[in-house]
Scaffold this active site. Sequence first.
Site, short mmCIF file in Angstrom:
data_model
loop_
_atom_site.label_atom_id
_atom_site.label_comp_id
_atom_site.label_asym_id
_atom_site.label_seq_id
_atom_site.Cartn_x
_atom_site.Cartn_y
_atom_site.Cartn_z
N LEU A 34 -5.34 -27.37 3.97
CA LEU A 34 -5.62 -28.69 4.53
C LEU A 34 -7.08 -29.09 4.36
CD1 LEU A 34 -3.57 -28.47 7.86
CD2 LEU A 34 -2.82 -29.25 5.60
N GLY A 35 -7.95 -28.07 4.34
CA GLY A 35 -9.38 -28.37 4.20
C GLY A 35 -10.00 -28.88 5.48
N VAL A 36 -9.41 -28.55 6.62
CA VAL A 36 -9.96 -28.98 7.91
C VAL A 36 -9.97 -27.80 8.87
CG1 VAL A 36 -9.22 -31.38 7.64
CG2 VAL A 36 -7.69 -29.73 8.76
N ASP B 198 -0.18 -7.55 1.38
CA ASP B 198 0.36 -6.21 1.59
C ASP B 198 1.88 -6.19 1.63
OD1 ASP B 198 0.16 -3.49 1.82
OD2 ASP B 198 -0.03 -3.49 4.00
N VAL C 276 -9.41 -26.98 12.75
CA VAL C 276 -8.74 -27.64 13.87
C VAL C 276 -8.98 -26.87 15.15
CG1 VAL C 276 -6.51 -28.45 14.74
CG2 VAL C 276 -6.97 -28.50 12.29
N HIS D 187 0.81 -1.22 0.00
CA HIS D 187 0.00 0.00 0.00
C HIS D 187 0.85 1.27 0.00
CE1 HIS D 187 0.50 -0.13 4.51
NE2 HIS D 187 0.52 1.18 4.33
N GLY E 7 3.82 6.53 8.00
CA GLY E 7 5.19 6.55 7.51
C GLY E 7 5.99 5.36 7.98
N ASN E 8 5.53 4.66 9.05
CA ASN E 8 6.21 3.46 9.53
C ASN E 8 5.91 2.24 8.66
OD1 ASN E 8 6.10 4.89 12.59
ND2 ASN E 8 7.88 3.60 12.16
N SER E 9 4.92 2.35 7.79
CA SER E 9 4.52 1.20 6.98
C SER E 9 5.69 0.67 6.17
CB SER E 9 3.38 1.59 6.04
OG SER E 9 2.20 1.83 6.75
#
Length: 467
Positions: A380-382, A247, A384, A213, A321-323
């Site tokens: 993984l499709g789970v 990002d 947990v 960004h 500005g820290n981004s």
Amino acid sequence: MEKIWRGIEIASRDPEEVVLTYRPEDVEPVTLRYERALPACMLPELEEERPFAPPSGDNPLNPPERPKARWGVRLYVILSLLVILACLGIGIWYIVQYGWPAPGSVQAAGRPSGRDEVPPYGSDYYDYYDYYWDIEEPEDTAITIPAYPTGGDTRLSLDSAGNLPPLTIKEVYDQVTPSVVAVLGQQKQHPDMASIGTGVIFSEDGYILTNCHVIAGCSRCQVWISNAYGVDAEYEARVVGYDEDVDLAVLKVEVQDLPAAAFGVSDDLQVGDPVYAIGNPLGVELRNTLTDGIVSAINRDVNVDGVSMTLIQTTAALNSGNSGGPLINQYGQVIGINTIKMMSTYNTIEGLGFAIPSSLALRWVNELIEFGELQPQPVLGVTVNRIPQVLPDGRTGLRLEEVSKGLSGDRAGLRAGDYLTGFCGQEIVGYEQLLSLRRQLYVGDEVPVQVWRDGTYLEFTMIMMAE
């Protein structure tokens, strides 16, 4: 005038005189006279000469006149005052909120006053897009900065802190600040304006990591690098690759022998560990500002503009500005890339900064270098349960709460209610360990899985599928 009535004669020879005469027939007439001033009502021609006498309030036959009620005037005055106060309140709110500019101007859009007069590469810069929890971006976020060829070798690597000694704050600053740069992006829609962010050198041959960004909507990018004597050198940067959802963006400058920062393993962090941030808050005049804090939370799931991000939460002060700047551990290693800060117009919020973990950024950065974009991520499709459970034989397992139909876990034969005890050849003892192992996999990898089901251990093979 003379008039006789029943033996009484009334004679009037003078307007102010009344004469009563009683005259029997055989008696000498006797004249009676009574004189007094006529009432004023009988002398209209003398009205102007009558002295003025104000009515007495003590006279019950002539009470004082009551003042007429003026409720209409009072109501009008009250309503006018209320309208004036309301207009004044709205005006004060508008000035506090937007300043003096009219609606629709650059300042009224939420930017600090004077931004539209900031030159592309002057002394004051502002990162326009991380003022609030949701990152503010320009309408046109397309990045048209010249591209750098992809397909190069991967550059980013992580090193565990191991037995490294903790450093003092000054030692951390001296070690990392040479690798921190200022990233200046020229806005495509407003060529006379620039945004500023922070970047980290992670390769000696000129690869720099920052937030996506920071350069959103930019057509040109410059990087300022300071040498050991504090002298700035300006370089034109090209973009290697970027991804808006995570990002992150990788830039390249044609310079060799740059001071590259050491990157650590964010998975080793614990809540309460000291951390430090170095960046350019509010512009280049405050470049390389150091702030400190602690790790407030790890693996914090945050929704940013509809995208779920897993971030490190910290109390280290982050400002506009820290981004793109580094979040550093006590050993002088970069363990995160600062990205957002929670802010509010209506509440006081302090110490809620967030950084992208280095353990997540490792794979993404190297994919951006190699392909220019992120590759499909395996799932993984789970679902947990994060709380480990102790099984009857003393081993630890993670309960599978849900198995998504048609994805990797379902095709491998896993069921809801199973306890995951082994993955990728390792015994599972915690949720963070499972996430760390999954980040090392690619779509198509075949992974051995072990589960505990109804008192029996079962072995399966899971083929990683794309997200």
